[in-house]
Motif scaffolding. Structure first.
Motif, PDB file in Angstrom:
ATOM      1  N   GLU A   1      38.707  20.492 -18.323  1.00 15.04           N
ATOM      2  CA  GLU A   1      38.199  21.361 -17.264  1.00 15.04           C
ATOM      3  C   GLU A   1      36.678  21.532 -17.376  1.00 15.04           C
ATOM      4  O   GLU A   1      36.021  21.840 -16.385  1.00 15.04           O
ATOM      5  CB  GLU A   1      38.883  22.726 -17.330  1.00 15.04           C
ATOM      6  CG  GLU A   1      40.378  22.682 -17.037  1.00 15.04           C
ATOM      7  CD  GLU A   1      41.045  24.039 -17.192  1.00 15.04           C
ATOM      8  OE1 GLU A   1      40.305  25.037 -17.363  1.00 15.04           O
ATOM      9  OE2 GLU A   1      42.281  24.112 -17.136  1.00 15.04           O
ATOM     10  N   THR A   2      36.142  21.340 -18.585  1.00 17.85           N
ATOM     11  CA  THR A   2      34.699  21.553 -18.780  1.00 17.85           C
ATOM     12  C   THR A   2      33.990  20.400 -19.481  1.00 17.85           C
ATOM     13  O   THR A   2      32.761  20.353 -19.501  1.00 17.85           O
ATOM     14  CB  THR A   2      34.455  22.829 -19.618  1.00 17.85           C
ATOM     15  OG1 THR A   2      35.134  22.709 -20.870  1.00 17.85           O
ATOM     16  CG2 THR A   2      34.975  24.063 -18.894  1.00 17.85           C
TER      17      THR A   2
ATOM     18  N   THR B   1      34.192  24.364 -27.862  1.00 25.34           N
ATOM     19  CA  THR B   1      33.079  24.161 -26.930  1.00 25.34           C
ATOM     20  C   THR B   1      32.055  25.297 -26.941  1.00 25.34           C
ATOM     21  O   THR B   1      30.924  25.113 -26.495  1.00 25.34           O
ATOM     22  CB  THR B   1      33.608  23.986 -25.487  1.00 25.34           C
ATOM     23  OG1 THR B   1      34.465  25.085 -25.156  1.00 25.34           O
ATOM     24  CG2 THR B   1      34.391  22.688 -25.358  1.00 25.34           C
ATOM     25  N   HIS B   2      32.430  26.474 -27.443  1.00 27.67           N
ATOM     26  CA  HIS B   2      31.473  27.572 -27.542  1.00 27.67           C
ATOM     27  C   HIS B   2      30.519  27.341 -28.710  1.00 27.67           C
ATOM     28  O   HIS B   2      30.826  26.600 -29.647  1.00 27.67           O
ATOM     29  CB  HIS B   2      32.202  28.904 -27.740  1.00 27.67           C
ATOM     30  CG  HIS B   2      32.962  29.346 -26.524  1.00 27.67           C
ATOM     31  ND1 HIS B   2      33.671  30.530 -26.478  1.00 27.67           N
ATOM     32  CD2 HIS B   2      33.111  28.774 -25.293  1.00 27.67           C
ATOM     33  CE1 HIS B   2      34.229  30.660 -25.287  1.00 27.67           C
ATOM     34  NE2 HIS B   2      33.920  29.608 -24.557  1.00 27.67           N
TER      35      HIS B   2
END
Length: 282
Positions: free
Chosen positions: A21-22, A183-184
């Motif tokens: 999604e990202t 991903t953070h």
């Protein structure tokens, strides 16, 4: 490059889908023992690689080029520690910059017998020196909703969990948390106690099933030895029956309860309500 182990499994597949999604598919690698089972991910542009935890020679090539790695705990209870250690050793050799591991809720204090392998893996990961994040997952709500069709026919849900409260969440919620941790920024050193926003007893679950189905359905609490015997009588292997009874006994001590809401904060939305999960399976 982000590498996901167990990509053909239920959780791993959802983690990859959440990442996509990202993150571009070209930046995601999915590892699977049977790559055919991950063909749909390959069709979406994910690089799928073969790996076998029991064959260390497959680990180096599988991790090549990976910067971040999610180690989803293996499903062979009793063999997980050496399998996980092999992956951690290979990850260190490959120079992985961040490793996430799916552990169990309150791994360091829980009375659940399943935690022993998780604690050993956490300790080995810490000793490895690899920057890492611990995703201490609570129960999947699916652990219970999967039982509903068969139990509904009998009109009773069996267990030995007493009035213990369970803060479970959907498998997809935990998958989203793993994708977020990968991903953070600045995740190394984080320990997440991940659980659902709402808590319920098995009696509450039975009442919700009865409400939605319109059929008589209750929870029957019983001594753990009797519950274990019932599981064996239903055809479950001794080891699985023992594990499930042990887990239920721990539930009675609120081992699967947590109200910190770390999961919903990490994924940026509420966790999936129990009522929605019941509705879906019905």
């Amino acid at each position: 490059m982000i590498i996901i182990t167990g990509a053909s499994g239920q959780l791993g597949h959802l983690v990859v889908s959440s990442l996509l999604e990202t993150v571009p598919a070209s930046a995601v690698i999915g590892l699977a023992r049977n790559t055919d089972k991950a063909q749909d991910l390959a069709d979406r542009g994910v690089q799928v690689r073969h790996v076998d935890y029991d064959k260390p020679e497959t680990l180096g090539p599988a991790l090549e080029g990976g910067e971040k790695l999610l180690l989803i705990s293996a499903n062979e209870v009793g063999r997980r520690v050496p399998q996980h250690q092999a992956v951690i050793d290979a990850a260190k050799q490959a120079g992985v910059s961040l490793m996430a591991y799916t552990s169990i809720l309150h791994a360091d204090t829980t009375p659940i017998g399943l935690a022993e392998e998780h604690k050993a893996t956490e300790a080995y990961l810490k000793a490895s020196g690899i920057p890492h994040v611990l995703l201490r997952n609570g129960w999947y709500t699916e652990n219970y909703t999967a039982q509903i069709p068969g139990a509904l026919e009998r009109g009773v849900l069996l267990g030995c969990a007493g009035n213990g409260r369970i803060a479970s969440a959907a498998r997809a919620d935990y998958a989203a948390a793993a994708a977020a941790a990968l991903t953070h920024e600045n995740q190394a050193g984080s320990v997440y106690e991940l659980a659902g926003d709402e808590a319920y007893t098995l009696a509450d679950l039975a009442a919700e099933v009865a409400r939605q189905s319109g059929k008589p359905f209750v929870y029957k609490d019983m001594p753990c030895e009797a519950f274990q015997a019932a599981l064996k009588e239903a055809g479950l292997p001794d080891g699985i029956a023992t594990m499930l009874a042990d887990s239920d006994a721990a539930v009675a001590k609120n081992a699967l309860f947590d109200d910190g809401r770390a999961l919903s904060r990490l994924i940026g939305r509420p966790t999936t309500p129990l009522a929605d999960m019941v509705k879906a399976v019905l």
